[in-house]
Design a protein around this motif. Structure first.
Motif, short mmCIF file in Angstrom:
data_model
loop_
_atom_site.label_atom_id
_atom_site.label_comp_id
_atom_site.label_asym_id
_atom_site.label_seq_id
_atom_site.Cartn_x
_atom_site.Cartn_y
_atom_site.Cartn_z
N LEU A 139 51.13 -59.36 -50.04
CA LEU A 139 52.57 -59.65 -50.15
C LEU A 139 52.82 -61.16 -50.09
CD1 LEU A 139 54.03 -56.77 -47.99
CD2 LEU A 139 54.46 -57.13 -50.43
N GLN A 140 52.12 -61.86 -49.21
CA GLN A 140 52.25 -63.31 -49.14
C GLN A 140 51.77 -63.96 -50.43
OE1 GLN A 140 50.06 -64.03 -45.49
NE2 GLN A 140 51.95 -64.11 -44.27
N GLY A 141 50.72 -63.41 -51.01
CA GLY A 141 50.14 -63.97 -52.23
C GLY A 141 51.08 -63.96 -53.42
N VAL A 142 52.06 -63.05 -53.41
CA VAL A 142 53.03 -63.00 -54.51
C VAL A 142 54.43 -63.37 -54.02
CG1 VAL A 142 51.74 -61.37 -55.94
CG2 VAL A 142 53.35 -60.49 -54.24
N ASN A 143 54.49 -64.02 -52.86
CA ASN A 143 55.74 -64.51 -52.27
C ASN A 143 56.78 -63.42 -52.05
OD1 ASN A 143 54.89 -67.25 -52.14
ND2 ASN A 143 55.23 -67.38 -54.35
N LEU A 144 56.34 -62.25 -51.61
CA LEU A 144 57.26 -61.16 -51.31
C LEU A 144 57.22 -60.74 -49.84
CD1 LEU A 144 56.86 -58.89 -54.47
CD2 LEU A 144 58.82 -60.29 -53.84
N TYR A 145 56.50 -61.50 -49.03
CA TYR A 145 56.44 -61.17 -47.60
C TYR A 145 57.70 -61.71 -46.94
CZ TYR A 145 54.46 -60.30 -43.01
OH TYR A 145 54.24 -59.83 -41.74
N PRO A 146 58.52 -60.84 -46.34
CA PRO A 146 59.79 -61.31 -45.77
C PRO A 146 59.59 -62.09 -44.47
CG PRO A 146 59.50 -58.97 -45.36
CD PRO A 146 58.33 -59.41 -46.21
N SER A 147 60.48 -63.03 -44.23
CA SER A 147 60.40 -63.80 -42.97
C SER A 147 60.92 -62.98 -41.81
CB SER A 147 61.19 -65.11 -43.10
OG SER A 147 62.52 -64.84 -43.50
N ASN A 148 61.78 -62.01 -42.09
CA ASN A 148 62.30 -61.07 -41.09
C ASN A 148 62.08 -59.66 -41.63
OD1 ASN A 148 63.46 -63.01 -39.23
ND2 ASN A 148 64.93 -63.42 -40.86
N PRO A 149 61.99 -58.67 -40.75
CA PRO A 149 61.80 -57.30 -41.25
C PRO A 149 62.92 -56.89 -42.21
CG PRO A 149 61.43 -57.39 -38.88
CD PRO A 149 61.98 -58.74 -39.29
N GLU A 150 62.52 -56.44 -43.37
CA GLU A 150 63.47 -55.95 -44.37
C GLU A 150 62.69 -55.13 -45.40
OE1 GLU A 150 64.18 -59.25 -47.66
OE2 GLU A 150 64.55 -60.07 -45.66
N ARG A 151 63.43 -54.48 -46.28
CA ARG A 151 62.81 -53.67 -47.32
C ARG A 151 62.00 -54.55 -48.27
NH1 ARG A 151 67.03 -50.01 -50.28
NH2 ARG A 151 65.12 -49.53 -51.39
N ILE A 152 60.88 -54.00 -48.72
CA ILE A 152 60.04 -54.67 -49.71
C ILE A 152 60.36 -54.04 -51.06
CG2 ILE A 152 57.67 -55.06 -50.49
CD1 ILE A 152 58.16 -56.43 -47.83
N ARG A 153 60.57 -54.86 -52.05
CA ARG A 153 60.75 -54.34 -53.42
C ARG A 153 59.37 -54.01 -53.98
NH1 ARG A 153 63.79 -57.55 -57.40
NH2 ARG A 153 63.22 -55.72 -58.59
N ILE A 154 58.94 -52.80 -53.74
CA ILE A 154 57.59 -52.40 -54.09
C ILE A 154 57.38 -52.43 -55.60
CG2 ILE A 154 58.07 -49.92 -54.08
CD1 ILE A 154 54.88 -51.66 -52.76
N ASP A 155 58.42 -52.12 -56.38
CA ASP A 155 58.29 -52.20 -57.84
C ASP A 155 58.03 -53.64 -58.27
OD1 ASP A 155 60.91 -52.81 -56.98
OD2 ASP A 155 61.80 -52.20 -58.87
N ARG A 156 58.68 -54.59 -57.63
CA ARG A 156 58.46 -56.01 -57.94
C ARG A 156 57.05 -56.44 -57.53
NH1 ARG A 156 58.57 -59.59 -61.25
NH2 ARG A 156 59.09 -61.70 -60.63
N PHE A 157 56.57 -55.94 -56.39
CA PHE A 157 55.21 -56.23 -55.97
C PHE A 157 54.21 -55.77 -57.02
CE2 PHE A 157 51.27 -54.68 -54.04
CZ PHE A 157 50.76 -55.88 -53.58
N LEU A 158 54.37 -54.56 -57.52
CA LEU A 158 53.46 -54.03 -58.53
C LEU A 158 53.48 -54.89 -59.80
CD1 LEU A 158 54.20 -50.23 -58.10
CD2 LEU A 158 52.13 -51.45 -57.39
N GLU A 159 54.67 -55.34 -60.18
CA GLU A 159 54.78 -56.20 -61.37
C GLU A 159 54.07 -57.53 -61.15
OE1 GLU A 159 59.00 -56.49 -61.92
OE2 GLU A 159 59.16 -54.44 -62.69
N LYS A 160 54.32 -58.16 -60.01
CA LYS A 160 53.75 -59.49 -59.75
C LYS A 160 52.25 -59.42 -59.46
CE LYS A 160 56.25 -62.70 -57.75
NZ LYS A 160 57.10 -63.45 -56.81
N ARG A 161 51.81 -58.44 -58.71
CA ARG A 161 50.40 -58.38 -58.29
C ARG A 161 49.48 -57.81 -59.36
NH1 ARG A 161 45.78 -57.79 -57.77
NH2 ARG A 161 44.53 -57.75 -55.88
N PHE A 162 49.93 -56.74 -60.03
CA PHE A 162 49.06 -56.04 -60.98
C PHE A 162 49.50 -56.19 -62.43
CE2 PHE A 162 48.65 -53.79 -56.93
CZ PHE A 162 47.29 -53.95 -56.74
#
Length: 158
Positions: A30-53
């Motif tokens: 998550l940090q590698g694609v700049n999606l790791y939140p600074s505070n607990p919150e929802r992760i946009r998992i669809d965006r993670f899949l797009e950016k990472r894979f």
């Protein structure tokens, strides 16, 4: 990660991750694609899949008990598919189910891709009638049993 030798199943060895290993891998990714939140919150998992894979999840008609699957190829993840019935539901429960299915499939993508590269994967997990079907299928919990899930419960690997 450790590997455990197997006498059954499609692979001679199975990966085994401690919970802290999984937590570390997910945090790093998550940090590698700049999606790791600074505070607990929802992760946009669809965006993670797009950016990472480099993939956008697809929605297809799947059998009722199949929520989604990940298709792997020689270079890793090729596609992640989620049951179209979930996306058509439009309820909060269905939205959560989509996100949890995408997160589950992202876990397969992060933790299992190495099993499928270099053409080291088996031709099929199933008998020959399934050669052109998905390589990993995720089912409702009630559906998972050694008798109807040939490769065993992947939930135990994650």
């Amino acid at each position: 990660m450790k590997t455990l030798r197997r006498i059954t199943g499609p692979f001679a060895e199975r990966p085994y991750y401690e919970l802290e290993d999984i937590e570390g891998i997910c945090t790093d990714e998550l940090q590698g694609v700049n999606l790791y939140p600074s505070n607990p919150e929802r992760i946009r998992i669809d965006r993670f899949l797009e950016k990472r894979f480099g993939i956008t999840p697809q929605y297809e008609d799947l059998p009722e008990s199949v929520l989604g699957y990940t298709k792997f190829g020689p270079k890793g993840v090729e596609v992640i598919v989620v049951a179209r019935s979930l996306s058509e539901d439009r309820s909060k429960t269905a939205e959560r189910r989509i996100n949890s299915t995408l997160a589950h499939e992202a876990g397969h993508a992060l933790l299992h891709s190495h099993l499928f590269v270099f053409d080291a994967r088996p031709t099929s997990f199933f008998d020959d009638t399934y050669l052109d079907k998905p390589q990993i299928i995720c089912r409702d919990v009630e559906e998972v049993s050694p008798s109807n899930y040939t490769i065993g419960s992947l939930r135990s690997v994650l």
